[in-house]
Design a protein around this motif. Structure first.
Motif, PDB file in Angstrom:
ATOM      1  N   ALA A  33       0.835  -1.202   0.000  1.00  0.00           N
ATOM      2  CA  ALA A  33       0.000   0.000   0.000  1.00  0.00           C
ATOM      3  C   ALA A  33       0.873   1.256   0.000  1.00  0.00           C
ATOM      4  CB  ALA A  33      -0.928  -0.005   1.210  1.00  0.00           C
ATOM      5  N   TRP A  34       1.928   1.232   0.790  1.00  0.00           N
ATOM      6  CA  TRP A  34       2.834   2.379   0.848  1.00  0.00           C
ATOM      7  C   TRP A  34       3.504   2.603  -0.506  1.00  0.00           C
ATOM      8  CZ3 TRP A  34       7.833   3.575  -0.119  1.00  0.00           C
ATOM      9  CH2 TRP A  34       8.296   4.792   0.379  1.00  0.00           C
ATOM     10  N   SER A  35       3.965   1.539  -1.147  1.00  0.00           N
ATOM     11  CA  SER A  35       4.661   1.692  -2.432  1.00  0.00           C
ATOM     12  C   SER A  35       3.724   2.178  -3.531  1.00  0.00           C
ATOM     13  CB  SER A  35       5.363   0.401  -2.838  1.00  0.00           C
ATOM     14  OG  SER A  35       4.427  -0.606  -3.112  1.00  0.00           O
ATOM     15  N   VAL A  36       2.459   1.754  -3.490  1.00  0.00           N
ATOM     16  CA  VAL A  36       1.497   2.261  -4.474  1.00  0.00           C
ATOM     17  C   VAL A  36       1.289   3.751  -4.261  1.00  0.00           C
ATOM     18  CG1 VAL A  36      -0.938   2.230  -5.146  1.00  0.00           C
ATOM     19  CG2 VAL A  36       0.299   0.095  -4.909  1.00  0.00           C
ATOM     20  N   GLN A  37       1.043   4.142  -3.021  1.00  0.00           N
ATOM     21  CA  GLN A  37       0.717   5.535  -2.722  1.00  0.00           C
ATOM     22  C   GLN A  37       1.912   6.474  -2.873  1.00  0.00           C
ATOM     23  OE1 GLN A  37      -1.143   6.044   1.059  1.00  0.00           O
ATOM     24  NE2 GLN A  37      -1.937   8.050   0.518  1.00  0.00           N
ATOM     25  N   HIS A  38       3.099   6.019  -2.525  1.00  0.00           N
ATOM     26  CA  HIS A  38       4.255   6.917  -2.484  1.00  0.00           C
ATOM     27  C   HIS A  38       5.272   6.710  -3.593  1.00  0.00           C
ATOM     28  CE1 HIS A  38       3.016   8.636   1.316  1.00  0.00           C
ATOM     29  NE2 HIS A  38       2.731   7.416   1.720  1.00  0.00           N
ATOM     30  N   VAL A  39       5.121   5.652  -4.382  1.00  0.00           N
ATOM     31  CA  VAL A  39       6.070   5.421  -5.472  1.00  0.00           C
ATOM     32  C   VAL A  39       5.351   5.295  -6.814  1.00  0.00           C
ATOM     33  CG1 VAL A  39       7.885   3.914  -6.365  1.00  0.00           C
ATOM     34  CG2 VAL A  39       7.728   4.333  -3.912  1.00  0.00           C
ATOM     35  N   MET A  40       4.443   4.333  -6.929  1.00  0.00           N
ATOM     36  CA  MET A  40       3.808   4.071  -8.220  1.00  0.00           C
ATOM     37  C   MET A  40       2.955   5.238  -8.711  1.00  0.00           C
ATOM     38  SD  MET A  40       2.785   0.027  -7.869  1.00  0.00           S
ATOM     39  CE  MET A  40       1.515   0.197  -9.077  1.00  0.00           C
ATOM     40  N   LEU A  41       2.089   5.748  -7.856  1.00  0.00           N
ATOM     41  CA  LEU A  41       1.193   6.828  -8.285  1.00  0.00           C
ATOM     42  C   LEU A  41       1.936   8.139  -8.573  1.00  0.00           C
ATOM     43  CD1 LEU A  41      -1.947   6.093  -6.100  1.00  0.00           C
ATOM     44  CD2 LEU A  41      -1.566   5.558  -8.506  1.00  0.00           C
ATOM     45  N   PRO A  42       2.902   8.549  -7.735  1.00  0.00           N
ATOM     46  CA  PRO A  42       3.664   9.748  -8.110  1.00  0.00           C
ATOM     47  C   PRO A  42       4.439   9.574  -9.421  1.00  0.00           C
ATOM     48  CG  PRO A  42       3.919   9.336  -5.778  1.00  0.00           C
ATOM     49  CD  PRO A  42       3.191   8.145  -6.354  1.00  0.00           C
ATOM     50  N   LEU A  43       4.984   8.380  -9.658  1.00  0.00           N
ATOM     51  CA  LEU A  43       5.695   8.143 -10.907  1.00  0.00           C
ATOM     52  C   LEU A  43       4.727   8.192 -12.087  1.00  0.00           C
ATOM     53  CD1 LEU A  43       8.298   7.480 -12.368  1.00  0.00           C
ATOM     54  CD2 LEU A  43       7.865   5.062 -11.944  1.00  0.00           C
ATOM     55  N   ALA A  44       3.528   7.654 -11.918  1.00  0.00           N
ATOM     56  CA  ALA A  44       2.529   7.697 -12.992  1.00  0.00           C
ATOM     57  C   ALA A  44       2.107   9.133 -13.287  1.00  0.00           C
ATOM     58  CB  ALA A  44       1.323   6.843 -12.612  1.00  0.00           C
ATOM     59  N   ARG A  45       1.882   9.934 -12.245  1.00  0.00           N
ATOM     60  CA  ARG A  45       1.498  11.342 -12.453  1.00  0.00           C
ATOM     61  C   ARG A  45       2.619  12.116 -13.139  1.00  0.00           C
ATOM     62  NH1 ARG A  45       0.097  11.013  -6.758  1.00  0.00           N
ATOM     63  NH2 ARG A  45      -2.006  10.182  -6.652  1.00  0.00           N
ATOM     64  N   SER A  46       3.836  11.859 -12.698  1.00  0.00           N
ATOM     65  CA  SER A  46       4.990  12.519 -13.294  1.00  0.00           C
ATOM     66  C   SER A  46       5.121  12.138 -14.773  1.00  0.00           C
ATOM     67  CB  SER A  46       6.251  12.117 -12.527  1.00  0.00           C
ATOM     68  OG  SER A  46       7.374  12.695 -13.102  1.00  0.00           O
ATOM     69  N   SER A  47       4.853  10.894 -15.083  1.00  0.00           N
ATOM     70  CA  SER A  47       4.915  10.443 -16.476  1.00  0.00           C
ATOM     71  C   SER A  47       3.858  11.126 -17.327  1.00  0.00           C
ATOM     72  CB  SER A  47       4.752   8.921 -16.545  1.00  0.00           C
ATOM     73  OG  SER A  47       5.800   8.300 -15.852  1.00  0.00           O
ATOM     74  N   CYS A  48       2.688  11.394 -16.762  1.00  0.00           N
ATOM     75  CA  CYS A  48       1.632  12.113 -17.487  1.00  0.00           C
ATOM     76  C   CYS A  48       2.091  13.525 -17.847  1.00  0.00           C
ATOM     77  CB  CYS A  48       0.360  12.172 -16.658  1.00  0.00           C
ATOM     78  SG  CYS A  48      -0.452  10.591 -16.415  1.00  0.00           S
ATOM     79  N   VAL A  49       2.688  14.209 -16.888  1.00  0.00           N
ATOM     80  CA  VAL A  49       3.179  15.566 -17.132  1.00  0.00           C
ATOM     81  C   VAL A  49       4.282  15.536 -18.185  1.00  0.00           C
ATOM     82  CG1 VAL A  49       4.386  17.533 -16.093  1.00  0.00           C
ATOM     83  CG2 VAL A  49       2.539  16.414 -14.855  1.00  0.00           C
ATOM     84  N   LEU A  50       5.182  14.585 -18.067  1.00  0.00           N
ATOM     85  CA  LEU A  50       6.279  14.472 -19.027  1.00  0.00           C
ATOM     86  C   LEU A  50       5.745  14.165 -20.416  1.00  0.00           C
ATOM     87  CD1 LEU A  50       9.298  14.583 -19.447  1.00  0.00           C
ATOM     88  CD2 LEU A  50       9.428  12.179 -18.808  1.00  0.00           C
ATOM     89  N   ALA A  51       4.735  13.297 -20.520  1.00  0.00           N
ATOM     90  CA  ALA A  51       4.139  12.980 -21.817  1.00  0.00           C
ATOM     91  C   ALA A  51       3.541  14.234 -22.450  1.00  0.00           C
ATOM     92  CB  ALA A  51       3.075  11.899 -21.663  1.00  0.00           C
ATOM     93  N   PHE A  52       2.856  15.052 -21.656  1.00  0.00           N
ATOM     94  CA  PHE A  52       2.282  16.295 -22.182  1.00  0.00           C
ATOM     95  C   PHE A  52       3.379  17.204 -22.735  1.00  0.00           C
ATOM     96  CE2 PHE A  52       1.522  20.810 -21.319  1.00  0.00           C
ATOM     97  CZ  PHE A  52       0.548  21.046 -22.260  1.00  0.00           C
ATOM     98  N   ILE A  53       4.437  17.364 -21.976  1.00  0.00           N
ATOM     99  CA  ILE A  53       5.517  18.267 -22.382  1.00  0.00           C
ATOM    100  C   ILE A  53       6.193  17.772 -23.652  1.00  0.00           C
ATOM    101  CG2 ILE A  53       7.791  19.147 -21.709  1.00  0.00           C
ATOM    102  CD1 ILE A  53       6.669  19.239 -18.810  1.00  0.00           C
TER     103      ILE A  53
END
Length: 191
Positions: A33-53
């Motif tokens: 649960a910790w790794s999903v909330q603090h690693v996977m989801l932030p990396l996914a959000r960051s990837s979305c921003v990077l994809a837009f750019i």
């Protein structure tokens, strides 16, 4: 630019649907649960921003032409620098007390960092320009900070499913700050 906007909104909308599902399914063991909330989801959000750019390059800066993106990112492993910076920002920015109260400002701030770095690499004259060049850049920062408050006022906690609906409303509010900041950077380059 339209492809970049559609991809950004689509990826983040998919994340809004996927996040509660992942968090509900991966509650045990505690480290999952910790790794999903603090690693996977932030990396996914960051990837979305990077994809837009990356999909919006170079028009995200308001530039008609710029060096080709692929060679630019392959030089000195810049691709990994962009991804790592976005991921580190997604992990560290929420730790700042001020941003803890405005979580919707985190994605635009990540985007600002990534936009500034890509701009420095893509435009040779960028070393002589300011990263906070104009009132538009400051307006982008203010809009990023106000977006969570607007979403909170539009969808108060009394509405059923308010968290997910508020996140869905927050997504389109996070795009204008990125566009404003990118355009403000590009406006400093003559012609």
């Amino acid at each position: 630019m339209g492809d970049a906007v559609i991809a950004f909104l689509g990826l983040l909308a998919a994340l809004i649907v996927l996040e509660p599902w992942l968090l509900a399914r991966l509650t045990q063991p505690h480290w999952a649960a910790w790794s999903v909330q603090h690693v996977m989801l932030p990396l996914a959000r960051s990837s979305c921003v990077l994809a837009f750019i990356l999909l919006g390059y170079p028009s995200v800066f308001g530039l008609a032409s710029a060096p080709p993106l692929t060679p630019l990112l392959l030089e000195d492993a810049r691709w990994s620098h962009l991804l790592n910076l976005g991921f580190a920002a997604s992990m560290l920015l929420p730790l700042l007390p001020t941003l803890e109260r405005a979580p919707g400002a985190i994605l635009p701030l990540q985007g600002f960092l990534l936009l500034a770095l890509l701009f420095r690499w893509a435009v040779p004259e960028a070393n002589a320009v300011s990263l906070w060049p104009s009132s538009e850049a400051w307006a982008a920062l203010a809009l990023a900070a106000l977006a969570p408050m607007v979403a909170r006022m539009a969808l108060p906690a009394a509405i059923a499913g308010h968290e997910q609906r508020r996140d869905a409303l927050l997504i389109p509010l996070q795009l204008p700050p990125l566009l404003l900041y990118g355009q403000a950077l590009g406006q400093q380059i003559p012609g």
